[in-house]
Each structure stands twice: as structure tokens, then as C-alpha cells.
Design a protein around this motif. Structure first.
Motif, PDB file in Angstrom:
ATOM      1  N   ALA A 206       0.833  -1.206   0.000  1.00 14.72           N
ATOM      2  CA  ALA A 206       0.000   0.000   0.000  1.00 14.72           C
ATOM      3  C   ALA A 206       0.863   1.250   0.000  1.00 14.72           C
ATOM      4  CB  ALA A 206      -0.921  -0.001   1.219  1.00 14.72           C
ATOM      5  N   ASN A 207       1.952   1.231   0.784  1.00 20.35           N
ATOM      6  CA  ASN A 207       2.845   2.385   0.835  1.00 20.35           C
ATOM      7  C   ASN A 207       3.523   2.611  -0.502  1.00 20.35           C
ATOM      8  OD1 ASN A 207       4.395   4.458   2.361  1.00 20.35           O
ATOM      9  ND2 ASN A 207       6.106   3.121   1.831  1.00 20.35           N
ATOM     10  N   SER A 208       3.957   1.512  -1.148  1.00 25.06           N
ATOM     11  CA  SER A 208       4.593   1.609  -2.449  1.00 25.06           C
ATOM     12  C   SER A 208       3.621   2.143  -3.494  1.00 25.06           C
ATOM     13  CB  SER A 208       5.131   0.239  -2.873  1.00 25.06           C
ATOM     14  OG  SER A 208       5.711   0.301  -4.150  1.00 25.06           O
ATOM     15  N   SER A 209       2.367   1.661  -3.453  1.00 21.54           N
ATOM     16  CA  SER A 209       1.357   2.101  -4.409  1.00 21.54           C
ATOM     17  C   SER A 209       1.047   3.576  -4.239  1.00 21.54           C
ATOM     18  CB  SER A 209       0.076   1.275  -4.246  1.00 21.54           C
ATOM     19  OG  SER A 209       0.324  -0.085  -4.509  1.00 21.54           O
ATOM     20  N   SER A 210       0.993   4.033  -2.987  1.00 22.40           N
ATOM     21  CA  SER A 210       0.688   5.426  -2.735  1.00 22.40           C
ATOM     22  C   SER A 210       1.788   6.335  -3.266  1.00 22.40           C
ATOM     23  CB  SER A 210       0.471   5.672  -1.238  1.00 22.40           C
ATOM     24  OG  SER A 210       1.666   5.451  -0.519  1.00 22.40           O
ATOM     25  N   GLN A 211       3.037   5.867  -3.238  1.00 14.67           N
ATOM     26  CA  GLN A 211       4.144   6.666  -3.746  1.00 14.67           C
ATOM     27  C   GLN A 211       4.114   6.755  -5.262  1.00 14.67           C
ATOM     28  OE1 GLN A 211       6.346   8.597  -2.485  1.00 14.67           O
ATOM     29  NE2 GLN A 211       6.417   8.122  -0.302  1.00 14.67           N
ATOM     30  N   ILE A 212       3.473   5.814  -5.907  1.00 18.30           N
ATOM     31  CA  ILE A 212       3.364   5.883  -7.362  1.00 18.30           C
ATOM     32  C   ILE A 212       2.431   7.018  -7.758  1.00 18.30           C
ATOM     33  CG2 ILE A 212       2.589   4.669  -9.440  1.00 18.30           C
ATOM     34  CD1 ILE A 212       3.404   2.067  -8.072  1.00 18.30           C
ATOM     35  N   LYS A 213       1.308   7.144  -7.095  1.00 21.55           N
ATOM     36  CA  LYS A 213       0.346   8.212  -7.375  1.00 21.55           C
ATOM     37  C   LYS A 213       0.807   9.532  -6.802  1.00 21.55           C
ATOM     38  CE  LYS A 213      -3.474  10.471  -8.239  1.00 21.55           C
ATOM     39  NZ  LYS A 213      -3.764  10.978  -9.594  1.00 21.55           N
ATOM     40  N   LYS A 214       1.219   9.526  -5.550  1.00 14.17           N
ATOM     41  CA  LYS A 214       1.606  10.768  -4.871  1.00 14.17           C
ATOM     42  C   LYS A 214       2.996  10.584  -4.250  1.00 14.17           C
ATOM     43  CE  LYS A 214      -1.413  13.001  -2.365  1.00 14.17           C
ATOM     44  NZ  LYS A 214      -2.303  13.357  -1.227  1.00 14.17           N
ATOM     45  N   ILE A 215       3.995  11.216  -4.859  1.00 12.50           N
ATOM     46  CA  ILE A 215       5.346  11.181  -4.306  1.00 12.50           C
ATOM     47  C   ILE A 215       5.375  12.067  -3.070  1.00 12.50           C
ATOM     48  CG2 ILE A 215       7.766  11.749  -4.761  1.00 12.50           C
ATOM     49  CD1 ILE A 215       7.177  11.303  -7.745  1.00 12.50           C
ATOM     50  N   HIS A 216       5.867  11.521  -1.964  1.00 17.84           N
ATOM     51  CA  HIS A 216       5.790  12.232  -0.682  1.00 17.84           C
ATOM     52  C   HIS A 216       6.988  11.826   0.163  1.00 17.84           C
ATOM     53  CE1 HIS A 216       3.749  14.449   2.476  1.00 17.84           C
ATOM     54  NE2 HIS A 216       3.782  13.411   3.288  1.00 17.84           N
TER      55      HIS A 216
END
Length: 229
Positions: A22-32
């Protein structure tokens, strides 16, 4: 030692993998990711001589230079041309990097938030949301099974922003060198390719130098061999 039931262990590993995914997927959409800059310029830098500047002008300007550089590498990547060192031919090691999209383009699309001061540094969170085409571009890199290479690079504190830029370039050079050294028997004349930063970088200071760790997806276009006559 108390043994956990097998079903509990399996559930825990599944739950952990879901969190990582989930963390990896979120970084694909929103780099943070967090980023920092020193409050005071290194004495040898021109910025240190500007006595009329606001106390926070220097770290703000630094962060606004560093963030687009890293975001550009994560969204569109860099092209590179690497020449290995060859003492027998008196050839020095060299790496040339070309931006695919100028990093200045990204500044207006980056959000800086949650600023805090700690250990003589200004810290903040950097956020950039990829659009649909940029998400597809990342997924294409990830789906082609491009090898992932890792490098660590160092830069001089006295060089300011250029020190961090040099550290990023050295990280790429080291990553490319170690990868091809393991798979190519005869030292090539030149290696041309592209890389995309896979995950948010980690930036710190080690032994009085900037240090940055970067993971890259690698795509090499051409390997030029020395001609044998």
C-alpha cells in the motif's frame, strides 16, 4: 520459547506485505518524502555573504532547488552516458547526465508542507502528484522487468546545492559501474542508457559530506565495445 501458531505467522506476514504494498502504491500516485536544508550557508558560498537576506531565505532556496531535481529523476528519469576507467588505454572514468524534462518545470507543481526546524536545519515534506500519463510511464518502467540498481554518492558541503547534485550523480555512476561490472567480462568503451529513480531518496551527512542513497530502474540502450584490429 513460545511458538506462535502457523496461521498467526502467515497472517502477520500477509498483513505486513499489504502495508508495504500500500505504501509503495501510494508513492506511485503521490510522491511524498521529507527534505531538509541547513539554516546557514557554508561560509565559502556566495549566499553566506548576503547579509541583507532573510534568515530563512537560504534554506528555502536550497529546498526549492533540490526538490525539483529529485522529482524530475523520479517522474521522467535521466539519460546517461558512462565511460568506464581504463588505465591501459589512459581513459578516465566519466558520466554525463541529460535531463529528459528540465527540473525547473516541476517547481510549480510541487507542494511544500509541515515545515519544522531541528538541529540547525529547515525540514519539510515534499509532495508531487503524478498525472495519469506519468503513472503509466512509471508502471511501464516497473512492468518491463528493468533491473533495479543501487548507488550511494557523496558531495562536498562547501559546494552547497552543487554538492547534493554531485552526490546524486555519483550515486548513479556507482550504481551503473557495479551493475555492469558484474555482467560484462570485457570493459566496454561506453554505456548509454536511461534510469528512473524508483523510490524517494534518503539524504544525510556522513563524515562531513552530503550522502545520498538512490535506487534506480535501469534501461540501457547501447554498449559500445572497443574495436579490435
Amino acid at each position: 520459547m513460545e511458538k506462535r501458531p502457523l496461521i498467526t505467522v502467515i497472517f502477520f506476514l500477509f498483513f505486513l506485505s499489504e502495508i508495504i504494498s500500500a505504501n509503495s502504491s501510494s508513492q506511485i500516485k503521490k510522491i511524498h518524502f521529507p527534505l531538509w536544508a541547513e539554516l546557514d550557508a557554508y561560509p565559502e558560498l556566495d549566499e553566506a555573504q548576503n547579509l541583507s537576506a532573510n534568515i530563512y531565505d537560504y534554506p528555502i532556496s536550497r529546498i526549492k532547488k533540490i526538490a525539483p531535481l529529485l522529482i524530475e529523476g523520479m517522474v521522467y528519469g535521466w539519460e546517461f552516458s558512462y565511460t568506464p576507467q581504463d588505465n591501459a588505454r589512459n581513459v578516465k572514468e566519466n558520466l554525463e547526465i541529460t535531463e529528459i524534462v528540465p527540473s525547473d518545470f516541476f517547481l510549480q507543481h510541487i507542494t511544500f508542507s509541515s515545515v519544522w526546524l531541528e538541529n540547525e536545519r529547515m525540514n519539510c515534506w515534499v509532495t508531487f502528484e503524478r498525472n495519469e500519463s506519468q503513472i503509466q510511464y512509471y508502471n511501464l518502467w516497473a512492468s518491463i522487468k528493468n533491473p533495479v540498481i543501487h548507488g550511494r554518492g557523496y558531495g562536498k558541503l562547501s559546494d552547497g546545492f552543487d554538492g547534493i547534485k554531485n552526490a546524486a550523480e555519483e550515486s548513479l555512476k556507482n550504481a551503473v559501474r557495479e551493475h555492469f561490472r558484474a555482467i560484462i567480462k570485457n570493459k566496454p568503451k561506453q554505456i548509454n542508457g536511461k534510469v528512473l529513480i524508483k523510490e524517494p531518496p534518503t539524504l544525510g551527512i556522513d563524515a562531513g559530506k552530503y550522502v545520498i542513497n538512490l535506487d534506480f530502474f535501469l534501461e540501457y540502450d547501447k554498449i559500445v565495445e572497443y574495436k579490435v584490429f
